[in-house]
Design a protein around this motif. Structure first.
Motif, short mmCIF file in Angstrom:
data_model
loop_
_atom_site.label_atom_id
_atom_site.label_comp_id
_atom_site.label_asym_id
_atom_site.label_seq_id
_atom_site.Cartn_x
_atom_site.Cartn_y
_atom_site.Cartn_z
N ILE A 148 -2.71 9.42 2.49
CA ILE A 148 -1.87 8.30 3.67
C ILE A 148 -2.12 8.89 3.90
O ILE A 148 -1.11 10.65 4.60
N ASP A 149 -2.76 8.82 5.69
CA ASP A 149 -2.12 9.06 6.88
C ASP A 149 -1.29 8.55 7.67
O ASP A 149 -0.80 9.20 8.15
N LEU B 193 -0.40 14.91 12.02
CA LEU B 193 -1.00 16.52 11.95
C LEU B 193 -1.54 16.84 10.36
O LEU B 193 -2.40 17.67 10.07
N ASN B 194 -0.77 16.14 9.44
CA ASN B 194 -2.01 16.09 8.42
C ASN B 194 -1.62 14.95 7.44
O ASN B 194 -0.42 14.10 7.58
N ARG B 195 -1.72 14.64 6.37
CA ARG B 195 -2.48 14.20 5.26
C ARG B 195 -0.57 14.40 4.68
O ARG B 195 -0.30 14.89 4.11
N PHE B 196 -0.02 12.47 4.56
CA PHE B 196 0.83 12.78 3.88
C PHE B 196 0.74 12.30 1.52
O PHE B 196 -0.13 12.06 2.18
N ASN B 197 0.22 13.95 1.67
CA ASN B 197 -0.28 14.39 0.91
C ASN B 197 0.77 13.76 -0.94
O ASN B 197 2.04 13.28 -0.87
N CYS B 198 0.86 12.84 -1.54
CA CYS B 198 1.29 11.88 -2.35
C CYS B 198 1.90 12.47 -3.27
O CYS B 198 2.47 12.35 -4.29
N ILE C 120 -6.14 6.16 6.97
CA ILE C 120 -5.12 5.54 5.38
C ILE C 120 -4.21 5.10 5.68
O ILE C 120 -3.62 5.90 6.27
N VAL C 121 -4.59 3.69 6.08
CA VAL C 121 -2.76 3.15 6.00
C VAL C 121 -2.09 2.50 4.93
O VAL C 121 -2.94 1.59 4.96
N ALA C 122 -0.60 2.51 4.44
CA ALA C 122 -0.33 1.87 4.15
C ALA C 122 0.81 0.86 4.49
O ALA C 122 1.52 1.43 5.41
N LEU C 123 1.86 0.05 4.10
CA LEU C 123 2.26 -0.59 4.70
C LEU C 123 4.04 -1.10 3.68
O LEU C 123 3.75 -1.17 2.58
N ASN D 7 -9.50 0.46 3.82
CA ASN D 7 -8.40 1.38 3.97
C ASN D 7 -7.26 0.70 4.67
O ASN D 7 -6.10 1.79 5.21
N PHE D 8 -6.64 0.24 4.26
CA PHE D 8 -5.33 -0.86 4.23
C PHE D 8 -4.75 -0.90 2.78
O PHE D 8 -5.00 -1.11 1.93
N ILE D 9 -3.27 -0.61 2.54
CA ILE D 9 -2.64 -0.87 1.28
C ILE D 9 -1.20 -2.28 1.20
O ILE D 9 -1.03 -1.26 2.21
#
Length: 365
Positions: free
Chosen positions: A93-94, A206-211, A19-22, A60-62
């Motif tokens: 978010i990855d 290493l980890n997903r960014f936990n929202c 999952i990618v956020a811009l 999977n893109f935001i």
């Protein structure tokens, strides 16, 4: 066209892909890159204002609204729009792609970067982030994206000499990609797409960014927005109170002037009364003196008359001694004498009454 999402829980991402956020300032190429990676044709903004107004997702893109939009400014409302989406995105978010334009970064851009990562996201998001430098128009686009290439080393050295680029690169451990998504060069677009895909395949955070880490920032910004509204309401109340206070001040000053006028009028009245009182006393005293003088004269006249009557009585007594008998004619002087005596007594009583009245009036004054 993909739908806008008010609640990210309704978004279904493919679990096999990252999952990618811009993120980034307005018109740094976020939506152009989003279209390139998803095959969509979302409206693209310009250097004045952003077209993207809400977060939306596809494949999977935001894509997110551009920060620093001149229509809204860098206000907390644009931050809340992003946080509302990220907080509700339970999957996390990855990768966070942070966009800047090649060769145009300045102090304002650096301050915006710090604002986003420290106040909106968190410093934990650094390990999931990559710097995307868009509009890289030099011919060596492919070489500067190859690790350990001389072109990339030389370019990174130049970037580190700029303290603004250097600050971001140090936070991202030199994770940086150079792309060119200009709509006029299809070949460079495809090359940029391949560069991004290769990075997405190779980069394993290493980890997903936990929202959920955004909760504190979310509450803080919500509280800030509430405080701004409260401050505005308080300012309005203060303005109203200031106006009312000015009105009351004017009324108070009018009342003060009125009181001064009344006091001055009262003092003038007191002076007039004192003058009238003095004049009255003077008149009364003058009249009293005149009355006393007149009574004194009357008293002298009465005394003279009494003296004359006594003389006449003495003469009568002498006559009576010489003669044993009286005729009627001899009674006439006697009647006259008795009448004078009665008149004298009456005048004395009148005089005493007048003196008592004058004495009473004088005490009253």
């Amino acid at each position: 066209m993909p739908p806008y999402f008010d609640n990210a829980n309704s978004v279904t991402f493919r679990q096999s892909e990252k999952i990618v956020a811009l993120l980034g300032r307005t018109d740094t190429g976020k939506t152009s890159t989003f279209n390139l990676m998803t095959g969509l044709s979302q409206p693209i903004g310009n250097r004045i204002s952003s077209t993207t107004c809400q977060c939306f997702s596809y494949s999977n893109f935001i894509d997110t609204p551009g920060f620093g939009d001149t229509r809204n400014g860098e206000s907390s409302s644009s931050h809340l729009s992003l946080i509302d989406f990220f907080v509700s995105l339970s999957s996390g978010i990855d990768i966070l792609f942070y966009f800047v334009r090649y060769g145009t970064i300045n102090s304002s851009d650096l301050n915006l970067f710090v604002d986003i990562y420290k106040q909106i996201l968190s410093t934990e998001a650094y390990s999931n982030s990559c710097l995307i430098i868009s509009d890289y128009s030099l011919p060596n686009l492919e070489q500067v994206n190859i690790n350990d290439s001389d072109e990339r080393k030389y370019l990174l050295k130049q970037l580190h000499e700029n303290d603004k680029y250097s600050y971001i690169l140090e936070k991202f451990n030199n994770r940086v990609l150079f792309i060119d998504v200009s709509p006029y060069d299809y070949k460079r677009q495809e090359m940029s797409k391949e560069i991004l895909q290769n990075f997405l395949q190779s980069f394993r955070p290493l980890n997903r960014f936990n929202c959920q880490n955004l909760q504190d920032a979310y509450r803080l910004l919500r509280r800030t927005q509430e405080m701004e509204t409260l401050c505005f309401d308080l300012k309005t109340q203060v303005d109203q109170l200031t106006t009312e206070n000015q009105h009351l001040t004017n009324l108070y000053q009018k009342q003060i002037r009125k009181c001064k006028d009344l006091e001055e009028s009262y003092q003038n009245s007191i002076k007039q009364i004192e003058q009238i009182h003095e004049q009255t006393l003077l008149v009364v005293e003058t009249n009293h003196i005149s009355t006393i003088e007149e009574m004194t004269r009357q008293e002298f006249r009465i005394r003279d008359e009494v003296k004359q009557v006594r003389q006449q009585l003495e003469e009568i007594e002498h006559e009576m001694d010489r003669s044993l008998t009286f005729n009627v004619v001899s009674y006439i002087p006697f009647i006259h004498i008795v009448t004078n005596i009665i008149e004298l007594n009456t005048k004395r009583r009148i005089t005493q009454r007048i003196r008592q009245l004058l004495h009473t009036k004088k005490k009253g004054l």
